[in-house]
Design a protein around this motif. Structure first.
Motif, PDB file in Angstrom:
ATOM      1  N   VAL A 155      32.412  23.577  19.362  1.00 33.70           N
ATOM      2  CA  VAL A 155      33.757  23.041  19.546  1.00 33.70           C
ATOM      3  C   VAL A 155      33.684  21.565  19.921  1.00 33.70           C
ATOM      4  N   MET A 156      34.791  20.865  19.645  1.00 34.94           N
ATOM      5  CA  MET A 156      34.944  19.486  20.064  1.00 34.94           C
ATOM      6  C   MET A 156      35.831  19.465  21.305  1.00 34.94           C
ATOM      7  N   VAL A 157      35.374  18.756  22.324  1.00 30.93           N
ATOM      8  CA  VAL A 157      36.146  18.572  23.553  1.00 30.93           C
ATOM      9  C   VAL A 157      36.730  17.162  23.483  1.00 30.93           C
ATOM     10  N   LYS A 158      38.062  17.052  23.495  1.00 33.98           N
ATOM     11  CA  LYS A 158      38.692  15.758  23.243  1.00 33.98           C
ATOM     12  C   LYS A 158      39.713  15.407  24.317  1.00 33.98           C
ATOM     13  N   ALA A 159      39.760  14.134  24.660  1.00 29.40           N
ATOM     14  CA  ALA A 159      40.816  13.628  25.541  1.00 29.40           C
ATOM     15  C   ALA A 159      42.122  13.610  24.758  1.00 29.40           C
ATOM     16  N   ALA A 160      43.154  14.275  25.284  1.00 30.50           N
ATOM     17  CA  ALA A 160      44.436  14.354  24.575  1.00 30.50           C
ATOM     18  C   ALA A 160      45.054  12.980  24.390  1.00 30.50           C
ATOM     19  N   ALA A 161      44.779  12.058  25.306  1.00 26.08           N
ATOM     20  CA  ALA A 161      45.360  10.713  25.222  1.00 26.08           C
ATOM     21  C   ALA A 161      44.394   9.700  24.622  1.00 26.08           C
ATOM     22  N   GLY A 162      43.257  10.175  24.119  1.00 22.90           N
ATOM     23  CA  GLY A 162      42.223   9.273  23.616  1.00 22.90           C
ATOM     24  C   GLY A 162      42.519   8.746  22.237  1.00 22.90           C
ATOM     25  N   GLY A 163      41.606   7.943  21.732  1.00 18.45           N
ATOM     26  CA  GLY A 163      41.728   7.367  20.403  1.00 18.45           C
ATOM     27  C   GLY A 163      40.566   6.450  20.126  1.00 18.45           C
ATOM     28  N   GLY A 164      40.425   6.034  18.857  1.00 20.97           N
ATOM     29  CA  GLY A 164      39.364   5.106  18.493  1.00 20.97           C
ATOM     30  C   GLY A 164      37.975   5.661  18.687  1.00 20.97           C
ATOM     31  N   GLY A 165      37.837   6.994  18.613  1.00 17.26           N
ATOM     32  CA  GLY A 165      36.519   7.602  18.755  1.00 17.26           C
ATOM     33  C   GLY A 165      36.061   7.739  20.197  1.00 17.26           C
ATOM     34  N   MET A 166      36.944   7.449  21.161  1.00 14.98           N
ATOM     35  CA  MET A 166      36.555   7.525  22.579  1.00 14.98           C
ATOM     36  C   MET A 166      37.076   8.821  23.200  1.00 14.98           C
ATOM     37  N   GLY A 167      36.332   9.325  24.185  1.00  9.88           N
ATOM     38  CA  GLY A 167      36.763  10.508  24.899  1.00  9.88           C
ATOM     39  C   GLY A 167      36.540  11.793  24.136  1.00  9.88           C
ATOM     40  N   MET A 168      35.334  11.972  23.571  1.00  6.44           N
ATOM     41  CA  MET A 168      35.034  13.172  22.800  1.00  6.44           C
ATOM     42  C   MET A 168      33.621  13.644  23.106  1.00  6.44           C
ATOM     43  N   GLY A 169      33.422  14.956  23.026  1.00  8.52           N
ATOM     44  CA  GLY A 169      32.098  15.522  23.200  1.00  8.52           C
ATOM     45  C   GLY A 169      31.981  16.820  22.425  1.00  8.52           C
ATOM     46  N   VAL A 170      30.783  17.172  22.018  1.00 10.04           N
ATOM     47  CA  VAL A 170      30.547  18.393  21.246  1.00 10.04           C
ATOM     48  C   VAL A 170      29.814  19.405  22.116  1.00 10.04           C
ATOM     49  N   ALA A 171      30.284  20.669  22.075  1.00 10.94           N
ATOM     50  CA  ALA A 171      29.637  21.750  22.813  1.00 10.94           C
ATOM     51  C   ALA A 171      29.244  22.857  21.850  1.00 10.94           C
ATOM     52  N   THR A 172      27.969  23.216  21.866  1.00 11.49           N
ATOM     53  CA  THR A 172      27.468  24.267  20.973  1.00 11.49           C
ATOM     54  C   THR A 172      27.440  25.631  21.644  1.00 11.49           C
ATOM     55  N   ASP A 173      27.610  25.660  22.989  1.00 16.95           N
ATOM     56  CA  ASP A 173      27.648  26.930  23.721  1.00 16.95           C
ATOM     57  C   ASP A 173      28.385  26.702  25.032  1.00 16.95           C
ATOM     58  N   GLU A 174      28.531  27.766  25.810  1.00 13.39           N
ATOM     59  CA  GLU A 174      29.318  27.664  27.037  1.00 13.39           C
ATOM     60  C   GLU A 174      28.699  26.706  28.046  1.00 13.39           C
ATOM     61  N   ALA A 175      27.395  26.686  28.149  1.00 11.49           N
ATOM     62  CA  ALA A 175      26.740  25.784  29.105  1.00 11.49           C
ATOM     63  C   ALA A 175      27.046  24.329  28.767  1.00 11.49           C
ATOM     64  N   ALA A 176      26.963  24.007  27.484  1.00 12.56           N
ATOM     65  CA  ALA A 176      27.273  22.640  27.057  1.00 12.56           C
ATOM     66  C   ALA A 176      28.748  22.328  27.276  1.00 12.56           C
ATOM     67  N   LEU A 177      29.612  23.315  27.043  1.00 13.30           N
ATOM     68  CA  LEU A 177      31.045  23.107  27.241  1.00 13.30           C
ATOM     69  C   LEU A 177      31.348  22.748  28.687  1.00 13.30           C
ATOM     70  N   ARG A 178      30.703  23.428  29.617  1.00 16.11           N
ATOM     71  CA  ARG A 178      30.953  23.141  31.042  1.00 16.11           C
ATOM     72  C   ARG A 178      30.597  21.697  31.371  1.00 16.11           C
ATOM     73  N   THR A 179      29.531  21.204  30.779  1.00 18.95           N
ATOM     74  CA  THR A 179      29.128  19.814  31.010  1.00 18.95           C
ATOM     75  C   THR A 179      30.089  18.839  30.330  1.00 18.95           C
TER      76      THR A 179
END
Length: 453
Positions: A155-179
């Motif tokens: 999944v992609m974790v995204k800042a709802a107010a973000g833009g321009g490629g900022m405020g995003m992270g990728v999580a491949t499992d629950e441990a990564a999602l928590r981080t």
């Protein structure tokens, strides 16, 4: 037509807007910070006003100072360019309530598209495809974990107010999602003043394709083709081209129609861009493969990469923006748009060509390439200094040709002829890219730069 225009921006885009304003006989007014006083956009304007020190919050994002400059110079309108205050709905409202013309979409459209979750929901209601994801912010980590389990990893974790490629992270499992959840939320609160986070499906192999739209003064929304923006580092674009080598005529028809629907859904006026993810599908039993696309976000402003659309359609998008803001018809027939040839833009940044880390400095050499099909939109000349206070973009090298092969040939020659010394520069990266078999084939995705590095 507007008679006097204040450009609430700097560098190459301010210079670009000034060029069109002067051609149209419009008095061009620049605002600048103290450290930008000797840049070309300041000297080329008909009038210039210093609005504060280097810190953008005290100058280019200083609403009171910019409005005071507009009042003192008798400006009739404000063009925000891109970045800074360009997608600030409150600034747009303030400009209009001050009796000035805002060269951009209405504040309501900016606000509607500024929140990624609200934008996704609006687009889904309008029949624009959206990727599987949350329809409201993930209120806490437990909500994010539950949403990801339903959507499916990665999944992609995204800042709802973000833009321009900022405020995003990728999580491949629950441990990564928590981080990633904590990281993105903290970043969003710090950068955007809004810690809202959304979770949506992440596609490992994807292309980034966007549609240029223009909301006309008469209420119609038209689409001016698509741009391929998949050459990126840190989710930020380095190269754009039009048309996209990945888009078939059938897919183009669907993409452009979706772009128009997106604009119509928010009563869009002026220039804007509907950004989409293009996801390849696995071939079916007959061996046929197709693509599906999903709405990513809408940029409610002029894009950095607008020149490739200008060259393919033979238009001046800044002029079209000014005409819409003035209540005038476009220079073209919306029912007879005819793209031609191929255009490519390379973003020349003050950064090293390997790790892409910023490298500002004094410009000792600046020699721009010339020739048929070559255009340079630059913010600097020899003797200027690229400071660390702003984006590292120094210039945009844009080429066009009868087809992609000719545009690539001209791009290689132009990169070889472009001489910049002083700041670090990513020209060597483009020389490498323009010989890369994957890029040359046109069959590339957003991971191409990471594969090169």
């Amino acid at each position: 037509m507007i008679e006097s225009l204040l450009i609430a921006n700097r560098g190459e885009i301010a210079r670009r807007i000034i060029r069109t304003a002067k051609r149209l006989g419009i008095r061009a007014i620049a605002v600048h910070s103290e450290v930008d006083a000797d840049l070309p956009f300041v000297t080329e304007a008909d009038e210039a006003v210093c609005v504060g020190p280097a810190n953008p919050a005290q100058s280019y994002r200083n609403v009171e100072a910019i409005l005071a400059a507009a009042k003192s110079t008798g400006a009739q309108a404000i063009h925000p360019g891109y970045g800074f205050l360009s997608e600030n709905a409150e600034f747009a409202r303030t400009v209009e309530s001050s009796g000035l013309i805002w060269v951009g979409p209405g504040a309501d459209a900016i606000a509607a598209m500024g929140d990624k979750i609200n934008a996704r929901n609006l687009m889904a209601a309008a029949g624009v495809p959206v990727a599987p994801g949350t329809t409201e912010p993930a209120a806490d980590l437990d909500a994010a974990v539950a949403a990801a389990a339903e959507i499916g990893y990665p999944v992609m974790v995204k800042a709802a107010a973000g833009g321009g490629g900022m405020g995003m992270g990728v999580a491949t499992d629950e441990a990564a999602l928590r981080t990633e959840y904590d990281k993105v939320r903290s970043f969003a609160e710090r950068m955007f003043g809004d810690g809202s986070v959304l979770i949506e499906r992440y596609f490992p192999r994807v292309r980034h394709v966007e549609v240029q739209i223009l909301g006309l003064a008469d209420g119609r929304v038209v689409a001016l083709g698509e741009r391929e923006c998949s050459v990126q580092r840190r989710n930020q674009k380095l190269v754009e081209e039009s048309p996209s080598p990945a888009v078939s005529p059938e897919l183009r028809e669907r993409l452009l129609a979706a772009g128009v629907r997106a604009g119509e859904a928010v009563g869009y006026r002026n220039a804007g861009t509907v950004e989409c993810l293009l996801v390849p599908r696995e071939p079916d039993a007959k061996g046929d493969a197709a693509e599906e696309f999903f709405f990513l976000e809408m940029n409610t402003r002029l894009q950095v990469e607008h020149p490739v659309t200008e060259l393919v359609y033979g238009l001046d998008l800044v002029e079209e923006q000014l005409r819409v803001a003035s209540g005038l018809a476009p220079t073209f027939d919306p029912d007879a748009l005819a793209p031609r040839g191929h255009a490519i833009e390379l973003r020349i940044n003050a950064e090293d060509p390997k790790r892409f880390l910023p490298g500002p400095g004094a410009v000792t050499t600046w020699t721009e390439p010339v020739g048929e099909g070559v255009r340079v939109d630059s913010g600097y000349v020899a003797g200027n200094t690229v400071t660390p206070f702003y984006d590292s973009l120094m210039a945009k090298l844009i080429v066009d040709g009868r087809d992609r092969a000719e545009a690539l040939e001209r791009a290689r020659a132009a990169v070889a002829a472009f001489e910049i010394a002083g700041p670090k520069c990513n020209l060597p990266f483009f020389a490498e890219l323009l010989e890369n078999p994957e890029f040359l084939s046109g069959d590339y995705d957003t991971a191409i730069v990471s594969r090169m590095r």
